[in-house]
Design an enzyme around this catalytic site. Structure first.
Site, PDB file in Angstrom:
ATOM      1  N   HIS A 183       0.742  -1.214  -0.010  1.00 16.15           N
ATOM      2  CA  HIS A 183      -0.050   0.014  -0.239  1.00 16.15           C
ATOM      3  C   HIS A 183       0.827   1.284  -0.194  1.00 16.15           C
ATOM      4  CE1 HIS A 183       0.929  -1.004   4.240  1.00 16.15           C
ATOM      5  NE2 HIS A 183       1.011   0.357   4.261  1.00 16.15           N
ATOM      6  N   ARG A 203       9.784  -1.091   3.469  1.00 14.38           N
ATOM      7  CA  ARG A 203       9.964  -0.021   2.362  1.00 14.38           C
ATOM      8  C   ARG A 203      10.272  -0.895   1.237  1.00 14.38           C
ATOM      9  NH1 ARG A 203      13.255   3.605   3.967  1.00 14.38           N
ATOM     10  NH2 ARG A 203      11.645   4.813   5.074  1.00 14.38           N
TER      11      ARG A 203
END
Length: 332
Positions: A183, A203
């Site tokens: 997301h 990340r």
């Protein structure tokens, strides 16, 4: 700390976070004072995260932090079942997020993986879009069926964006992000976020951005692969229906239940069957919480924690108000 006096609805001093992608909407739209930060990306409204524990801003317990309160009041504050499960650790992190630029694409591990790797909880979360600039988007999940091997190759080839699901959004949109779902919040969005208390983030892509020294931000490619849920969903946006002057459910999972309340008249709230604290985030307007011992006034952008021991009270909008209502259901 005087544990004999009755508990009341708590306001906390917002913990503002300087982010390279932050802007000024927390002040311009929600009325928060972001100075001396030039920009603010996040306002942590209620936090039990180590090093960032919220401090009470109102009433006779002002100056005490959330962990102090739980240590003294235990189940009276958070609910007996919540206290049994989490002890003195507050189980949710409540935020407002101002994305003036795209956030990196990321994923959070679930409880099992996070416990194994970081001795921490996983992170399931949800977003409620408070305000959206025209054409603003976010990323949720995959746009097509993807295997782990295809994903790894796309990361290596710098083509991962081609397999992600992008949604154009507007105010009032809701997205549930279970742990494992890839997301990212896009630029131009002001979002209310409800999440498990966890700061574990992997990340996976940052648009090849460089900092002032020409360095890219660290990616967690190998860690992320085992955390990602590669399932493609037919619809990532949460459907819901709002009924005025009553709690309208948005999301309910074992970690939290979030409802929206659109108030145009006074309503009596009764939580006799709920063994949990209740949180209200004020997204529009202003209101009062009135109970036997007093009244607390709440304005736009303010967040309040109502202790589990306060089972009955009245919400009184000043004209009209929109709130998010958050609590934990037992045995979900």
């Amino acid at each position: 700390m005087d544990s004999l006096k009755g508990l009341y609805p708590f306001k906390f001093t917002p913990i503002l976070k300087d982010k390279i992608w932050g802007g000024k909407k927390l002040e311009d739209i929600l009325g928060k004072k972001i100075a001396p930060l030039p920009n603010a990306g996040e306002s942590w409204e209620i936090s039990g995260v180590e090093g960032d524990v919220s401090t009470v801003a109102n009433g006779f317990l002002a100056g005490n932090d959330l962990q102090d309160l739980i240590e003294v009041y235990m189940g009276e504050l958070v609910g007996d079942s919540v206290y049994e499960s989490f002890g003195t650790e507050f189980p949710l992190l409540i935020k407002f997020i101002d994305a003036n630029d795209d956030l990196s694409i990321q994923v959070h591990p679930d409880d099992t993986l996070s416990k194994e790797r970081h001795n921490a909880f996983g992170k399931t979360e949800m977003w409620y879009v408070v305000q959206a600039d025209k054409g603003s988007t976010l990323i949720s999940g995959f746009s097509k069926e993807v295997t782990k091997e295809e994903y790894v190759k796309a990361v290596e080839d710098n083509t991962v964006m081609e397999m992600l699901n992008t949604e154009e959004v507007q105010a009032g949109d809701v997205f549930f992000m279970p742990a494992g779902r890839v997301h990212a919040i896009g630029s131009g969005l002001l979002v209310a976020e409800i999440q498990q208390t966890s700061d574990v983030t992997y990340r996976i892509y940052d648009f090849n951005r460089k900092d002032a020294d020409g360095n890219g931000r660290e990616l967690h490619t190998e860690l992320a692969v085992d955390a990602i849920d590669f399932t493609k969903e037919d619809n990532y946006r949460t459907a819901y229906e709002v009924k005025n002057n009553e709690s309208s459910e948005l999301v309910s999972c074992k970690y939290f239940t979030t409802n929206v309340l659109e108030l145009t008249e006074n309503i009596e709230m009764s939580y006799n069957k709920l063994d949990s604290f209740v949180i209200y985030m004020c997204l529009e307007g202003a209101y009062e919480i009135q109970w036997e011992e007093g009244t607390v006034e709440v304005g736009l952008g303010e967040t309040v924690l109502v202790p589990a021991s306060m089972e009955n009270f009245t919400l009184k909008p000043k004209g009209q108000a929109k709130l998010l209502e958050v609590y934990i259901k037992e045995n979900m």
